[in-house]
Scaffold this motif. Structure first.
Motif, PDB file in Angstrom:
ATOM      1  N   VAL A 119       0.790  -1.145  -0.058  1.00  0.00           N
ATOM      2  CA  VAL A 119      -0.050  -0.034  -0.082  1.00  0.00           C
ATOM      3  C   VAL A 119       1.048   1.259  -0.037  1.00  0.00           C
ATOM      4  N   ASP A 120       0.734   1.969  -1.157  1.00  0.00           N
ATOM      5  CA  ASP A 120       1.482   3.273  -1.268  1.00  0.00           C
ATOM      6  C   ASP A 120       0.571   4.434  -1.872  1.00  0.00           C
ATOM      7  N   LYS A 121       0.814   5.473  -1.497  1.00  0.00           N
ATOM      8  CA  LYS A 121      -0.402   6.423  -1.936  1.00  0.00           C
ATOM      9  C   LYS A 121      -0.156   6.799  -3.352  1.00  0.00           C
ATOM     10  N   ASP A 122       1.172   6.683  -3.706  1.00  0.00           N
ATOM     11  CA  ASP A 122       1.746   7.172  -5.072  1.00  0.00           C
ATOM     12  C   ASP A 122       1.415   5.775  -6.138  1.00  0.00           C
ATOM     13  N   PHE A 123       1.779   4.621  -5.733  1.00  0.00           N
ATOM     14  CA  PHE A 123       2.035   3.715  -6.642  1.00  0.00           C
ATOM     15  C   PHE A 123       1.650   2.275  -5.873  1.00  0.00           C
ATOM     16  N   GLU A 124       0.805   1.638  -5.978  1.00  0.00           N
ATOM     17  CA  GLU A 124       0.151   0.277  -5.183  1.00  0.00           C
ATOM     18  C   GLU A 124       0.638  -0.796  -6.117  1.00  0.00           C
ATOM     19  N   THR A 125       1.126  -1.923  -5.541  1.00  0.00           N
ATOM     20  CA  THR A 125       1.790  -3.000  -6.112  1.00  0.00           C
ATOM     21  C   THR A 125       1.291  -4.179  -5.431  1.00  0.00           C
ATOM     22  N   GLU A 126       0.882  -5.122  -6.416  1.00  0.00           N
ATOM     23  CA  GLU A 126       0.370  -6.382  -5.770  1.00  0.00           C
ATOM     24  C   GLU A 126       1.143  -7.534  -6.612  1.00  0.00           C
ATOM     25  N   GLY A 127       1.270  -8.636  -5.985  1.00  0.00           N
ATOM     26  CA  GLY A 127       2.052  -9.548  -6.703  1.00  0.00           C
ATOM     27  C   GLY A 127       2.436 -10.792  -5.395  1.00  0.00           C
ATOM     28  N   ARG A 128       3.051 -11.984  -6.198  1.00  0.00           N
ATOM     29  CA  ARG A 128       3.182 -13.003  -5.419  1.00  0.00           C
ATOM     30  C   ARG A 128       4.977 -12.865  -4.971  1.00  0.00           C
ATOM     31  N   SER A 130       8.563 -14.029  -4.785  1.00  0.00           N
ATOM     32  CA  SER A 130       9.053 -14.995  -5.487  1.00  0.00           C
ATOM     33  C   SER A 130      10.551 -15.420  -4.774  1.00  0.00           C
ATOM     34  N   ASP A 131      10.979 -14.314  -4.055  1.00  0.00           N
ATOM     35  CA  ASP A 131      12.455 -14.581  -3.438  1.00  0.00           C
ATOM     36  C   ASP A 131      12.546 -13.257  -2.414  1.00  0.00           C
ATOM     37  N   ILE A 132      13.050 -13.662  -1.479  1.00  0.00           N
ATOM     38  CA  ILE A 132      13.468 -12.930  -0.482  1.00  0.00           C
ATOM     39  C   ILE A 132      14.867 -12.818  -0.220  1.00  0.00           C
ATOM     40  N   GLY A 133      15.658 -12.098  -0.655  1.00  0.00           N
ATOM     41  CA  GLY A 133      17.357 -11.971  -0.845  1.00  0.00           C
ATOM     42  C   GLY A 133      17.720 -11.094   0.423  1.00  0.00           C
ATOM     43  N   VAL A 134      19.169 -11.128   0.326  1.00  0.00           N
ATOM     44  CA  VAL A 134      19.638 -10.390   1.248  1.00  0.00           C
ATOM     45  C   VAL A 134      19.315  -8.893   0.895  1.00  0.00           C
ATOM     46  N   PHE A 135      19.517  -8.291  -0.382  1.00  0.00           N
ATOM     47  CA  PHE A 135      19.204  -6.927  -0.546  1.00  0.00           C
ATOM     48  C   PHE A 135      17.791  -6.674  -1.298  1.00  0.00           C
ATOM     49  N   PHE A 136      17.216  -7.431  -1.819  1.00  0.00           N
ATOM     50  CA  PHE A 136      16.105  -7.307  -2.541  1.00  0.00           C
ATOM     51  C   PHE A 136      14.842  -8.284  -2.114  1.00  0.00           C
ATOM     52  N   ILE A 137      13.703  -7.992  -2.237  1.00  0.00           N
ATOM     53  CA  ILE A 137      12.416  -8.803  -2.094  1.00  0.00           C
ATOM     54  C   ILE A 137      11.739  -8.624  -3.793  1.00  0.00           C
ATOM     55  N   ILE A 138      11.923  -9.974  -4.189  1.00  0.00           N
ATOM     56  CA  ILE A 138      11.186  -9.925  -5.578  1.00  0.00           C
ATOM     57  C   ILE A 138       9.819 -10.197  -5.577  1.00  0.00           C
ATOM     58  N   LEU A 139       9.033  -9.607  -6.394  1.00  0.00           N
ATOM     59  CA  LEU A 139       7.454  -9.859  -6.500  1.00  0.00           C
ATOM     60  C   LEU A 139       7.226 -10.101  -7.959  1.00  0.00           C
ATOM     61  N   GLU A 145       5.098  -9.588 -14.722  1.00  0.00           N
ATOM     62  CA  GLU A 145       6.093  -8.753 -14.562  1.00  0.00           C
ATOM     63  C   GLU A 145       7.014  -9.055 -13.245  1.00  0.00           C
ATOM     64  N   GLN A 146       8.453  -8.806 -13.371  1.00  0.00           N
ATOM     65  CA  GLN A 146       9.149  -8.906 -12.143  1.00  0.00           C
ATOM     66  C   GLN A 146       9.468  -7.763 -11.386  1.00  0.00           C
ATOM     67  N   ILE A 147       8.998  -7.434 -10.031  1.00  0.00           N
ATOM     68  CA  ILE A 147       9.221  -6.040  -9.435  1.00  0.00           C
ATOM     69  C   ILE A 147      10.476  -6.512  -8.226  1.00  0.00           C
ATOM     70  N   THR A 148      11.265  -5.626  -8.259  1.00  0.00           N
ATOM     71  CA  THR A 148      12.685  -5.760  -7.258  1.00  0.00           C
ATOM     72  C   THR A 148      12.257  -4.525  -6.275  1.00  0.00           C
ATOM     73  N   ILE A 149      12.161  -4.965  -5.088  1.00  0.00           N
ATOM     74  CA  ILE A 149      12.053  -3.894  -3.971  1.00  0.00           C
ATOM     75  C   ILE A 149      13.409  -3.994  -2.989  1.00  0.00           C
ATOM     76  N   ILE A 155      10.387  -3.056   4.280  1.00  0.00           N
ATOM     77  CA  ILE A 155      10.130  -3.344   5.540  1.00  0.00           C
ATOM     78  C   ILE A 155       9.726  -1.845   6.146  1.00  0.00           C
ATOM     79  N   GLN A 156       9.634  -0.840   5.251  1.00  0.00           N
ATOM     80  CA  GLN A 156       8.944   0.397   5.670  1.00  0.00           C
ATOM     81  C   GLN A 156       7.627   0.671   5.152  1.00  0.00           C
ATOM     82  N   LYS A 157       7.126  -0.324   4.205  1.00  0.00           N
ATOM     83  CA  LYS A 157       5.760  -0.090   3.549  1.00  0.00           C
ATOM     84  C   LYS A 157       4.755  -0.795   4.385  1.00  0.00           C
TER      85      LYS A 157
END
Length: 163
Positions: A119-128, A130-139, A145-149, A155-157
């Motif tokens: 949940v973000d006021k500017d850009f909401e993202t929904e997905g599964r 697929s990976d929780i790494g050391v630097f990134f979460i991949i949806l 599409e693959q989204i890297t966060i 952790i702040q969202k």
């Protein structure tokens, strides 16, 4: 008993406690990995970080047992930390991502294959997830599409988890 024998016994006790701590923490991480269906690679990384910290603590205790002057030890540790702090200052976000990844590993309710909505006021993202790494979460989104966060952003969202 001789003073050297006492130091040897203290050293043996510290090493025995160190081995027990390594064993317990490794078992705890393995249990967390299997309970939360996390990738084994993440568990290995967390184990390395915990092992490094316990090794450093053990070395400091052994140095104190064997008579290294505490004030000299504090100056040495302070100097090393200062140099590391200056060297890594430009890389603060990398350290933040690593710390966030450890927090996500142990305390975050999101697991692999969960469908979530960020949940973000500017850009909401929904997905599964697929990976929780050391630097990134991949949806992976419904559109494929693959989204890297970055972990520190994730952790702040606010996250809505679909049940």
């Amino acid at each position: 008993m001789d003073h050297t024998q006492i130091k040897l016994i203290e050293t043996a006790v510290v090493i025995a406690v160190f081995v027990m701590i390594l064993f317990v923490t490794n078992k705890f991480v393995d249990k967390t990995v299997s309970t939360h269906l996390l990738k084994k690679v993440r568990g290995k990384i967390i184990k390395k970080v915990i092992n490094l910290i316990t090794i450093l603590i053990c070395l400091v205790i052994l140095l104190i047992i064997w008579g290294v002057d505490q004030s000299e030890l504090v100056v040495f540790i302070g100097s090393v930390l200062t140099v590391l702090g200056i060297a890594l200052f430009a890389q603060w976000s990398i350290l933040s991502n690593i710390t966030s990844s450890i927090i996500i590993f142990f305390n975050h309710p999101v697991k692999l294959d969960d469908t979530i909505k960020i949940v973000d006021k500017d850009f909401e993202t929904e997905g599964r997830v697929s990976d929780i790494g050391v630097f990134f979460i991949i949806l992976k989104t419904k559109e494929g599409e693959q989204i890297t966060i970055p972990s520190n952003v994730f952790i702040q969202k606010m996250i809505k988890k679909k049940l």
